[in-house]
Scaffold this motif. Structure first.
Motif, PDB file in Angstrom:
ATOM      1  N   ARG A  46     -11.965   0.157  43.734  1.00  0.00           N
ATOM      2  CA  ARG A  46     -12.255  -1.007  43.689  1.00  0.00           C
ATOM      3  C   ARG A  46     -11.022  -1.486  42.942  1.00  0.00           C
ATOM      4  O   ARG A  46     -11.463  -3.292  42.351  1.00  0.00           O
ATOM      5  N   GLY A  47      -9.955  -1.768  43.249  1.00  0.00           N
ATOM      6  CA  GLY A  47      -9.130  -1.742  42.784  1.00  0.00           C
ATOM      7  C   GLY A  47      -8.291  -2.871  44.161  1.00  0.00           C
ATOM      8  O   GLY A  47      -7.262  -4.131  43.731  1.00  0.00           O
ATOM      9  N   LEU A  48      -9.178  -2.613  45.220  1.00  0.00           N
ATOM     10  CA  LEU A  48      -8.782  -3.839  46.312  1.00  0.00           C
ATOM     11  C   LEU A  48      -9.244  -4.968  45.935  1.00  0.00           C
ATOM     12  O   LEU A  48     -10.896  -5.147  46.461  1.00  0.00           O
ATOM     13  N   LYS A  49      -8.942  -6.135  44.876  1.00  0.00           N
ATOM     14  CA  LYS A  49      -9.972  -7.148  44.347  1.00  0.00           C
ATOM     15  C   LYS A  49     -10.299  -8.125  45.611  1.00  0.00           C
ATOM     16  O   LYS A  49     -10.959  -8.988  44.710  1.00  0.00           O
ATOM     17  N   GLU A  50     -10.395  -8.241  46.706  1.00  0.00           N
ATOM     18  CA  GLU A  50     -10.464  -8.727  48.178  1.00  0.00           C
ATOM     19  C   GLU A  50     -11.568  -8.436  48.450  1.00  0.00           C
ATOM     20  O   GLU A  50     -12.066  -9.650  49.304  1.00  0.00           O
ATOM     21  N   ALA A  51     -12.248  -7.650  48.245  1.00  0.00           N
ATOM     22  CA  ALA A  51     -13.334  -6.289  48.931  1.00  0.00           C
ATOM     23  C   ALA A  51     -14.745  -7.079  47.532  1.00  0.00           C
ATOM     24  O   ALA A  51     -14.559  -6.724  46.222  1.00  0.00           O
ATOM     25  N   ASP A  52     -15.762  -7.600  48.524  1.00  0.00           N
ATOM     26  CA  ASP A  52     -16.864  -7.741  47.321  1.00  0.00           C
ATOM     27  C   ASP A  52     -17.632  -7.393  46.665  1.00  0.00           C
ATOM     28  O   ASP A  52     -18.363  -7.256  45.800  1.00  0.00           O
ATOM     29  N   GLU A  53     -17.586  -6.349  47.536  1.00  0.00           N
ATOM     30  CA  GLU A  53     -18.615  -4.947  47.143  1.00  0.00           C
ATOM     31  C   GLU A  53     -18.396  -3.949  48.049  1.00  0.00           C
ATOM     32  O   GLU A  53     -17.248  -3.493  48.832  1.00  0.00           O
ATOM     33  N   VAL A  54     -17.892  -1.919  47.317  1.00  0.00           N
ATOM     34  CA  VAL A  54     -17.883  -0.977  47.595  1.00  0.00           C
ATOM     35  C   VAL A  54     -18.873  -0.177  47.738  1.00  0.00           C
ATOM     36  O   VAL A  54     -19.786   0.141  47.118  1.00  0.00           O
TER      37      VAL A  54
END
Length: 292
Positions: A46-54
């Motif tokens: 969730r700290g990888l801001k480029e990911a839209d969804e986890v």
């Protein structure tokens, strides 16, 4: 386009997937990027801001069961992804993408299960996993590579770290070096600390050199289980020091690292966290073969 990044492993592997995720975000601006990982690494993802969804999936954890794997398969199949980047060579993860019906399954070569991939890439000799996974984006035509990892702890963690640091009394303009002598943050189950630990007197010697030569202050970080290792190392330190071991969660530790000038740690996810917030690191790996 719906893109899935499948990460088999825990915190380290999820952080190592950061350059790939950043590259996909830059090269496929209209794509929806989903990161599927172990629940143990969900906070990191969730700290990888480029990911839209986890998607936290127990089937991607090294200790996951067949039932957990089946649940992961059902969840991924419902997602109807167009492409899946398989970060790792675990046969179970490749099979997951194949049976979930993802049309394009991209991953590194290695092992018989590589036949389950639609697109494969050869890892270079002695290449770091992060670099190999980053190059997978080329298989989808993405060339704008983003090599540096990036982790965003969040505003709450940043405030918590700032308050914690200023309460120690060493945040007075001096250089601040974070020491992580323990292994409490390790992803490895049943890790023997004696196989990865640096001797306490060496930590103390390094701290005293940094303090006397460069005026640095030392701040110890780690999990609650690391307190014994910290106390052993701190006993012979004569320069300003502070101990926040066990007082900060993973995100707050990363935010604290952002406020430091250097991080020294054993083989731990903390090294990857420090790199993710842009702080220089010195990693202690070993023990190597004495003959080398």
């Amino acid at each position: 386009m719906r893109v899935l990044v499948l990460v088999w492993g825990r915190q380290v592997e999820t952080l190592q997937a950061s350059p790939l995720i950043r590259t996909l975000d830059a090269g496929l601006p209209d794509a929806h990027i989903t990161v599927a990982c172990s629940p143990a690494a969900a906070r990191i993802a969730r700290g990888l801001k480029e990911a839209d969804e986890v998607l936290p999936l127990r089937g991607l954890d090294p200790g996951g069961s067949v039932i957990a794997w089946s649940a992961a398969w059902a969840r991924i199949r419902r997602g109807r992804f167009d492409a899946a980047f398989v970060c790792g060579t675990a046969p179970s993860t490749r099979l997951l993408a194949y049976l979930a019906g993802v049309p394009r399954r991209l991953g590194p070569r290695g092992g018989l299960s590589a036949v389950l991939l639609s697109d494969r890439l050869r890892a270079e000799p002695r290449e770091n996993r992060a670099a190999t996974w980053l190059r997978l984006a080329r298989l989808l035509g993405v060339r704008a590579e983003r090599h540096a990892p990036r982790f965003e702890p969040g505003a709450v963690a940043a405030q918590q770290a700032l308050v914690q640091l200023h309460s120690t009394g060493i945040a007075d303009g001096r250089l601040i070096v974070a020491f992580a002598p323990g292994s409490g943050h390790s992803d490895v189950i049943g890790l023997d600390p004696d196989l990865t630990a640096w001797d306490p007197e060496r930590w103390a010697h390094l701290a005293n050199l940094l303090g006397t030569r460069h005026g640095a202050g030392i701040i110890f970080v780690g999990a609650t289980d690391d307190q014994e290792a910290v106390h052993a190392a701190a006993a012979d330190i004569s320069v300003p020091q502070a101990d926040v071991t066990g007082q900060l969660d993973t995100a707050a530790v990363a935010a604290l690292f952002r406020l430091c000038d250097l991080v020294v740690s054993g083989d731990s996810p903390l090294l990857h966290l420090a790199a993710g917030v842009g702080t220089p690191t010195v990693g202690l790996f070993g023990p190597p073969d004495g003959r080398l």
